[in-house]
Design a protein around this motif. Structure first.
Motif, PDB file in Angstrom:
ATOM      1  N   GLU A   1      31.629 -27.440 -18.620  1.00  0.00           N
ATOM      2  CA  GLU A   1      30.996 -28.465 -18.157  1.00  0.00           C
ATOM      3  C   GLU A   1      30.657 -28.600 -16.532  1.00  0.00           C
ATOM      4  O   GLU A   1      29.688 -28.801 -16.096  1.00  0.00           O
ATOM      5  CB  GLU A   1      31.812 -29.913 -18.389  1.00  0.00           C
TER       6      GLU A   1
ATOM      7  N   MET B   1      18.061 -40.977 -14.471  1.00  0.00           N
ATOM      8  CA  MET B   1      17.981 -40.345 -15.889  1.00  0.00           C
ATOM      9  C   MET B   1      16.481 -40.149 -16.240  1.00  0.00           C
ATOM     10  O   MET B   1      16.162 -39.115 -16.988  1.00  0.00           O
ATOM     11  CB  MET B   1      18.782 -41.034 -16.782  1.00  0.00           C
TER      12      MET B   1
ATOM     13  N   MET C   1      15.235 -36.739 -15.300  1.00  0.00           N
ATOM     14  CA  MET C   1      15.773 -35.548 -15.857  1.00  0.00           C
ATOM     15  C   MET C   1      15.085 -35.172 -17.243  1.00  0.00           C
ATOM     16  O   MET C   1      14.485 -35.915 -17.934  1.00  0.00           O
ATOM     17  CB  MET C   1      17.198 -35.940 -16.295  1.00  0.00           C
ATOM     18  N   PRO C   2      15.260 -34.037 -17.775  1.00  0.00           N
ATOM     19  CA  PRO C   2      15.868 -32.854 -17.020  1.00  0.00           C
ATOM     20  C   PRO C   2      15.209 -32.375 -15.672  1.00  0.00           C
ATOM     21  O   PRO C   2      14.105 -32.533 -15.393  1.00  0.00           O
ATOM     22  CB  PRO C   2      15.824 -31.541 -18.058  1.00  0.00           C
TER      23      PRO C   2
ATOM     24  N   LYS D   1      26.593 -30.993  -8.939  1.00  0.00           N
ATOM     25  CA  LYS D   1      27.715 -31.585  -9.660  1.00  0.00           C
ATOM     26  C   LYS D   1      28.996 -31.613  -8.837  1.00  0.00           C
ATOM     27  O   LYS D   1      29.590 -32.515  -8.987  1.00  0.00           O
ATOM     28  CB  LYS D   1      27.679 -30.900 -11.128  1.00  0.00           C
TER      29      LYS D   1
ATOM     30  N   ALA E   1      35.240 -35.659 -19.782  1.00  0.00           N
ATOM     31  CA  ALA E   1      33.771 -35.588 -19.378  1.00  0.00           C
ATOM     32  C   ALA E   1      33.605 -36.414 -18.033  1.00  0.00           C
ATOM     33  O   ALA E   1      34.021 -37.521 -18.156  1.00  0.00           O
ATOM     34  CB  ALA E   1      32.643 -35.797 -20.540  1.00  0.00           C
ATOM     35  N   PHE E   2      32.947 -35.598 -17.173  1.00  0.00           N
ATOM     36  CA  PHE E   2      32.658 -36.816 -15.862  1.00  0.00           C
ATOM     37  C   PHE E   2      31.449 -37.218 -16.130  1.00  0.00           C
ATOM     38  O   PHE E   2      30.478 -36.897 -16.793  1.00  0.00           O
ATOM     39  CB  PHE E   2      32.431 -35.694 -14.820  1.00  0.00           C
ATOM     40  N   ASP E   3      31.346 -38.596 -15.779  1.00  0.00           N
ATOM     41  CA  ASP E   3      30.043 -39.454 -15.876  1.00  0.00           C
ATOM     42  C   ASP E   3      28.964 -39.198 -14.774  1.00  0.00           C
ATOM     43  O   ASP E   3      28.743 -39.982 -13.929  1.00  0.00           O
ATOM     44  CB  ASP E   3      30.548 -40.944 -15.967  1.00  0.00           C
ATOM     45  N   TYR E   4      28.271 -37.998 -14.797  1.00  0.00           N
ATOM     46  CA  TYR E   4      27.280 -37.787 -13.972  1.00  0.00           C
ATOM     47  C   TYR E   4      25.843 -38.763 -14.054  1.00  0.00           C
ATOM     48  O   TYR E   4      25.553 -38.858 -12.962  1.00  0.00           O
ATOM     49  CB  TYR E   4      26.768 -36.301 -14.024  1.00  0.00           C
ATOM     50  N   GLU E   5      25.804 -39.182 -15.268  1.00  0.00           N
ATOM     51  CA  GLU E   5      24.700 -40.083 -15.343  1.00  0.00           C
ATOM     52  C   GLU E   5      24.777 -41.175 -14.510  1.00  0.00           C
ATOM     53  O   GLU E   5      23.749 -41.882 -14.236  1.00  0.00           O
ATOM     54  CB  GLU E   5      24.627 -40.699 -16.787  1.00  0.00           C
TER      55      GLU E   5
ATOM     56  N   LEU F   1      22.930 -40.162 -11.472  1.00  0.00           N
ATOM     57  CA  LEU F   1      21.406 -39.583 -11.797  1.00  0.00           C
ATOM     58  C   LEU F   1      20.231 -40.641 -11.979  1.00  0.00           C
ATOM     59  O   LEU F   1      20.706 -41.531 -12.509  1.00  0.00           O
ATOM     60  CB  LEU F   1      21.576 -38.553 -12.888  1.00  0.00           C
TER      61      LEU F   1
ATOM     62  N   LEU G   1      28.710 -34.460  -6.613  1.00  0.00           N
ATOM     63  CA  LEU G   1      28.693 -35.784  -7.422  1.00  0.00           C
ATOM     64  C   LEU G   1      30.365 -36.052  -7.583  1.00  0.00           C
ATOM     65  O   LEU G   1      30.898 -37.241  -7.449  1.00  0.00           O
ATOM     66  CB  LEU G   1      28.034 -36.025  -8.541  1.00  0.00           C
ATOM     67  N   ARG G   2      31.205 -35.259  -8.113  1.00  0.00           N
ATOM     68  CA  ARG G   2      32.472 -35.253  -8.279  1.00  0.00           C
ATOM     69  C   ARG G   2      33.296 -35.430  -6.877  1.00  0.00           C
ATOM     70  O   ARG G   2      34.140 -36.685  -7.297  1.00  0.00           O
ATOM     71  CB  ARG G   2      33.022 -34.047  -8.980  1.00  0.00           C
TER      72      ARG G   2
ATOM     73  N   PHE H   1      18.455 -30.915 -22.631  1.00  0.00           N
ATOM     74  CA  PHE H   1      18.572 -30.391 -21.373  1.00  0.00           C
ATOM     75  C   PHE H   1      19.110 -29.013 -21.233  1.00  0.00           C
ATOM     76  O   PHE H   1      19.020 -28.351 -20.079  1.00  0.00           O
ATOM     77  CB  PHE H   1      19.762 -31.484 -20.670  1.00  0.00           C
TER      78      PHE H   1
ATOM     79  N   MET I   1      37.393 -27.567 -18.958  1.00  0.00           N
ATOM     80  CA  MET I   1      36.331 -28.181 -18.409  1.00  0.00           C
ATOM     81  C   MET I   1      35.318 -27.263 -17.577  1.00  0.00           C
ATOM     82  O   MET I   1      34.150 -27.489 -16.934  1.00  0.00           O
ATOM     83  CB  MET I   1      36.481 -29.401 -17.287  1.00  0.00           C
TER      84      MET I   1
ATOM     85  N   VAL J   1      32.537 -32.287 -22.071  1.00  0.00           N
ATOM     86  CA  VAL J   1      33.610 -32.163 -23.057  1.00  0.00           C
ATOM     87  C   VAL J   1      34.554 -33.249 -22.951  1.00  0.00           C
ATOM     88  O   VAL J   1      34.986 -33.820 -21.860  1.00  0.00           O
ATOM     89  CB  VAL J   1      34.751 -30.997 -22.429  1.00  0.00           C
TER      90      VAL J   1
END
Ligand code: SF4
Ligand code: SF4
Ligand code: SF4
Lengths: 277, 89
Positions: free
Chosen positions: B78, A11, A14-15, A29, A2-6, A9, A32-33, B33, B75, B88
């Motif tokens: 996600e 937070m 959000m949402p 997203k 999982a990518f750490d978007y937080e 963000l 951000l990646r 969310f 992924m 994930v």
């Protein structure tokens, strides 16, 4: 993994406010990646927007952020980049914001080849203000201001960018988030003005007027109407009718604006010293 | 078998892993969310996810993890969730 978007963000906000299934979140997203891959510090990145659904993006992001007036994001971003060329400036716009109200700024940013990355989320419509037709609403498709279908031929944002002088131009879609990330990443790496158009869905304002009331239907439509540039080259024009070409469409090298400007300042300073000397 | 759960809270809390299956995928849904758009369900090539009606929510549904053992960690769910609601590991 999982990518750490937080990490990127705010937070507490959000949402986010985007409608269920709205593609803007997918574009954000991917952005951000791509930023993470650049390894930039959040303090060295500035995200600038104008007005519209897409332009709500900076409010959710933990960078230097600027939410400006309708269509003027590129004008503010140009000032920012000229004042602080060491910062990485990213503009995120919708199609109405970038191609209609901000169309003039768009042409001149391309012409100057200033080192800014522009991401245009093209969902064919003005979402926030009530579903009016935008310059990219496809011919014959409906909008609140085009109840019988748009009569204006749609503008091809990427072709305009190329003609006006942008030096990196690519088009991706929200149906292929990983490819979109790659184009944004290459745009961020590129020195000069980069334009990444992301074909996106607005199920609420565009989809429901055009028999695609769910996000899934719209995303499938986008997936089915994109033609990769390598394949498009082999197809006769009639087969590309109603489709859009995806991929990296244009990469070129040209002097960059802030560097040219710095050289100009040095030249002027030398001239002034000479005059006083 | 991979452990999965639908999280109720906003923050991603600690989820215990069964020790023998360390490398099995774990799929987390941040239910607060999720707007029930179904994009992750159609993106998943392995039919791991499904929509579940949930009348308590304004959107009427929430995604559920139904076949975690089939997940390949591609992924795609996600990457394409517009709401930062599925992760994930
Ligand atoms: S109106 Fe359209 S573009 Fe705006 S948030 Fe809703 S779906 Fe997205
Ligand atoms: S990671 Fe891939 S296989 Fe696993 S649930 Fe998501 S989309 Fe399905
Ligand atoms: S894509 Fe995200 S918001 Fe949409 S149903 Fe799946 S988890 Fe929920």
């Amino acid at each position: 993994m999982a990518f750490d978007y937080e990490k990127y963000l705010r937070m507490e906000r959000m949402p986010h406010m985007w409608c269920p299934g709205c593609g803007i979140g997918i574009v954000v997203k991917a952005m951000l990646r791509a930023i993470e891959k650049m390894g930039w510090s959040q303090d060295d990145v500035a995200v600038v927007s104008g007005i519209g659904c897409t332009s709500r993006t900076p409010g959710y992001l933990d960078f230097n952020t600027l939410h400006t007036t309708h269509g003027r994001a590129l004008a503010f971003a140009t000032g920012l980049k000229l004042a602080r060329p060491d910062k990485h400036v990213i503009v995120i716009s919708g199609d109405g914001d970038a191609a209609a109200i901000g169309g003039n700024h768009f042409l001149h940013a391309c012409r100057r080849n200033i080192d800014i990355t522009l991401i245009v989320v093209n969902n064919y419509i003005y979402g926030m203000t009530g579903g009016q037709a935008s310059p990219t609403t496809p011919f014959g498709m409906r909008a609140s201001t085009a109840p019988y279908g748009a009569v204006d031929p749609a503008m091809d944002i990427c072709q305009v960018a190329i003609a006006a002088g942008a030096t990196y131009v690519a088009r991706g879609t929200v149906a292929q988030g990983l490819l979109l990330e790659r184009y944004i990443l290459n745009g961020l790496k590129h020195k000069g003005f980069s334009v990444i158009e992301a074909m996106s869905d607005c199920p609420v304002q565009y989809g429901r007027r055009n028999r695609m009331s769910s996000a899934v239907e719209m995303i499938q439509w986008i997936r089915d109407h994109g033609v990769p540039v390598t394949r498009a080259k082999e197809l006769p024009p009639e087969e590309l009718e109603g489709k859009f070409v995806t991929g990296e469409l244009h990469v070129a090298e040209r002097p960059e604006y802030t560097e040219e400007y710095r050289r100009l300042i040095e030249k002027a300073q030398k001239a002034a010293e000479g005059a006083h000397g | 078998m991979a452990e999965t759960r639908v999280q109720e809270g906003k923050a991603a809390g600690a989820v215990e892993q069964p020790s023998p299956g360390k490398s099995l995928p774990r799929i987390e849904v941040i239910a607060d969310f999720c707007k029930g758009c179904e994009i992750c369900v159609v993106m998943c090539p392995r039919n791991v996810l499904e929509m579940r009606a949930d009348p308590s929510r304004w959107v009427g549904s929430v995604v559920a993890v139904v076949r975690p053992e089939a997940c390949t960690r591609c992924m795609l769910c996600e990457v394409h969730c517009p709401d930062f609601a599925i992760k994930v590991f």
